[in-house]
Design an enzyme around this catalytic site. Structure first.
Site, PDB file in Angstrom:
ATOM      1  N   CYS A 143       0.829  -1.209   0.000  1.00  0.00           N
ATOM      2  CA  CYS A 143       0.000   0.000   0.000  1.00  0.00           C
ATOM      3  C   CYS A 143       0.860   1.254   0.000  1.00  0.00           C
ATOM      4  CB  CYS A 143      -0.952  -0.013   1.187  1.00  0.00           C
ATOM      5  SG  CYS A 143      -2.273   1.209   0.996  1.00  0.00           S
TER       6      CYS A 143
ATOM      7  N   LYS B 271       2.053   4.220   1.253  1.00  0.00           N
ATOM      8  CA  LYS B 271       3.178   4.766   2.016  1.00  0.00           C
ATOM      9  C   LYS B 271       4.202   3.704   2.369  1.00  0.00           C
ATOM     10  CE  LYS B 271       0.734   8.301   1.590  1.00  0.00           C
ATOM     11  NZ  LYS B 271      -0.350   7.545   0.963  1.00  0.00           N
TER      12      LYS B 271
ATOM     13  N   SER C  69      -4.986  11.896  -3.322  1.00  0.00           N
ATOM     14  CA  SER C  69      -4.712  10.516  -3.696  1.00  0.00           C
ATOM     15  C   SER C  69      -4.207  10.485  -5.128  1.00  0.00           C
ATOM     16  CB  SER C  69      -6.006   9.701  -3.593  1.00  0.00           C
ATOM     17  OG  SER C  69      -5.871   8.472  -4.263  1.00  0.00           O
TER      18      SER C  69
END
Length: 573
Positions: A128, A130, A476
């Site tokens: 994912c 980060k 995002s």
């Protein structure tokens, strides 16, 4: 002991060699290890696997297979896990304040585990958003021979015979609020949008940083775009375990690979693929770990002269699975190199240069994802840097797939995302407005939240191209529309964004690279004198500590001085 490796020159000697380390060896014997295994190099196999979200559920099985490769290569694997915060679940509420913070927690946790146990090399698995830069930051910080492995993307879902992703669900929330999507339709979509393991499929932050892993040389060529459910991911995991032992034998380290030229190559690939604006935060942070100055303006300068060549969601039509079938990121890098946009000299984890790796790729004229640089989708800019009186320290916007590149309108100001989202849900946003969401920066949030819930809802209402949105927070990689993030200085630091009032005219020009607040200097000066700093609700714990330490977005939202301040490198202990 293997003749390939001199254990007495490796960090693991501190926990395994000599009479004084007998107590340490007793722990290894307790785990069933043999003396031969203890005398081999110790290789950290770090996994961000967990049950939090499908992005991470395929990682632990891959990390376990990597152990086989390490053993075959003459090492002893040592598995451990780190955390993730998954943006799709953290989005749209206070949990998103933890997202960017998790990048630092991941890097720190991998660092302290490797330091504490004196591991000699590192293979890192992440899925994912980060967790990818976090894992690569740890590799650059520790500087032991390392390979980064992405767990792979999710396959697209199918709804009414069309491919769909989680972004379709976020946008359907906006359509539902606008009365254009019945609740039963929304429920039907949410059940099929994410059909299994893997990270978001479009060129959002996870896939952008997975491309960075290959472009910057830390990942095996064409390893990261294979979707999570594919059997080939097992072969990739095993190969990474074997190859890290070759790197250890050659003493080829991350900082030998990730030179300034390699960072420039990575920024080119982000721009060329219409990647996430978050890369402009993560690349400077990674560079800092290696002691390289590489800020938002350096990234933006490269973006300015890079052709946009990849027809990928959210601006285009294809997803990571399609990119993999088209030949992976190396297919795109092939035409970039041929066009003179990449430096072929940086080393990679193959032990060959990027140029030598690309020489093994044959351009496929029949694939549909990548355009030739001689005939790009647009001559420049999937991602553009901005600067002006509203953002003296810069800002960033993703223009891939956008038709409108300039916008002027009156400000509509909100001091947190929740208030903006509530106004969007009530359809209380006028066409032509420039929505300002402030006090969401690294310090002010704290945590620099992403705004996908708000931007997707606007798009779902048909307002995506009719308003602009500006924030000192982030967007995002899945965001589309005229959405500008990373505005600096942030509101919490008294930047110009803190001084904007409803109705102020704001002018944005993504072609010229400008973002200006059209208010007289004397008026702004009076507002500046009246401005008071704000406190937030996070006055203890991790978010408080983050806010005390975090620096500006222009430099990557760093929480420590980085490689430039080092007096020692872990790999040399």
């Amino acid at each position: 002991m293997s003749k390939r490796f001199d254990k007495m020159k490796l960090p693991s000697r501190h926990v395994s060699m000599g009479p004084e380390r007998a107590p340490h060896r007793s722990y290894y014997y307790a785990m069933g290890m043999t003396l031969e295994e203890i005398e081999r190099p110790f290789v950290a196999v770090a996994s961000a696997g967990n049950d939090s979200a499908p992005c991470n559920t395929a990682l632990d099985p891959q990390a376990n297979i990597c152990r086989e490769g390490v053993i075959a290569g003459g090492g002893t694997p040592r598995r451990f896990n780190t955390i993730t915060v998954t943006d799709g679940i953290a989005m749209g509420h206070q949990g998103m304040k933890s997202s960017l913070v998790s990048r630092e927690v991941i890097a720190d946790s991998v660092e302290v585990s490797v330091r504490g146990h004196c591991y000699d090399a590192l293979v890192g698995f992440a899925g994912c958003d980060k967790s990818l830069p976090g894992m690569m930051m740890a590799m650059l910080r520790l500087n032991v021979p390392s390979i980064f492995v992405y767990g792979g993307s999710i396959l697209p879902g199918t709804h009414k015979d069309k491919d769909v992703t989680v972004v379709d669900v976020f946008e359907a929330v906006g359509q539902h609020a606008a009365g254009n999507c019945p609740l039963q339709e929304l429920i039907a979509l949410e059940k099929v949008a994410c059909p299994g393991h893997g990270a978001c499929g479009g060129q959002f932050t996870a896939n952008t940083m997975a491309c960075v892993g290959e472009a910057i040389g830390l990942s095996l060529p064409n390893s990261n775009m294979a979707p999570a459910p594919y059997k080939s991911r097992e072969e990739i995991a095993r190969a990474a375990g074997e190859q890290v032992m070759v790197l250890l034998e050659k003493n080829l380290r991350p900082r030998d690979i990730c030179t300034r030229a390699a960072f420039e190559n990575a920024a080119r690939v982000v721009a060329a693929t219409g990647g996430s604006t978050n890369a402009a935060l993560h690349l400077p942070a990674m560079a800092s770990e290696a002691g390289i100055e590489f800020d938002l303006f350096d990234v933006a300068e490269i973006f300015k002269s890079t052709p946009y060549i990849a027809d990928l969601k959210p601006g285009g039509q294809y997803v990571a699975k399609d990119m993999h079938e088209a030949g992976g990121v190396y297919m795109g890098m092939k035409t970039l190199l041929d066009g003179g946009f990449l430096d072929p000299e940086p080393m990679t984890v193959t032990g060959k240069t990027l140029g030598e790796n690309i020489e093994e790729i044959t351009w496929n004229p029949d694939q549909k994802v990548f355009y030739d640089v001689k005939a790009p989708i647009t001559p420049t800019g999937g991602v553009v840097g901005l600067k002006g009186s509203l953002a003296p320290d810069g800002a960033i916007v993703k223009v891939a797939g956008m038709e409108r590149l300039a916008f002027t309108g009156p400000a509509r100001v909100f001091d947190c995302e929740e208030d903006a989202f509530a106004a969007v849900e009530k359809r209380d946003i006028a066409e032509g407005s420039v929505i300002i969401i402030r006090y969401e920066g690294p310090k002010g949030g704290p945590g620099m939240r992403e705004m996908l819930s708000t931007t997707a809802a606007l798009y779902g209402q048909g307002m995506g191209e009719k308003v602009a949105l500006i924030t000192d927070g982030r967007f995002s990689g899945a965001t589309r529309g005229f959405c500008i993030g990373h505005v600096g200085p942030e509101a919490a630091e008294g930047g110009p964004i803190a001084l904007v009032e409803n109705g102020d005219e704001i002018a944005i020009d993504a072609e010229a690279g400008t973002i200006d607040l059209n208010v007289a200097d004397d008026v702004l000066e009076a507002r500046r004198k009246a401005w008071q700093p704000r406190s937030n609700d996070y006055q203890s714990g991790t978010l408080w500590r983050y806010a005390q330490n975090v620096g500006p977005a222009v430099k990557g939202a760093l929480t420590h001085p980085g490689g430039a301040a080092e007096t020692h490198v872990y790999a040399d202990i």
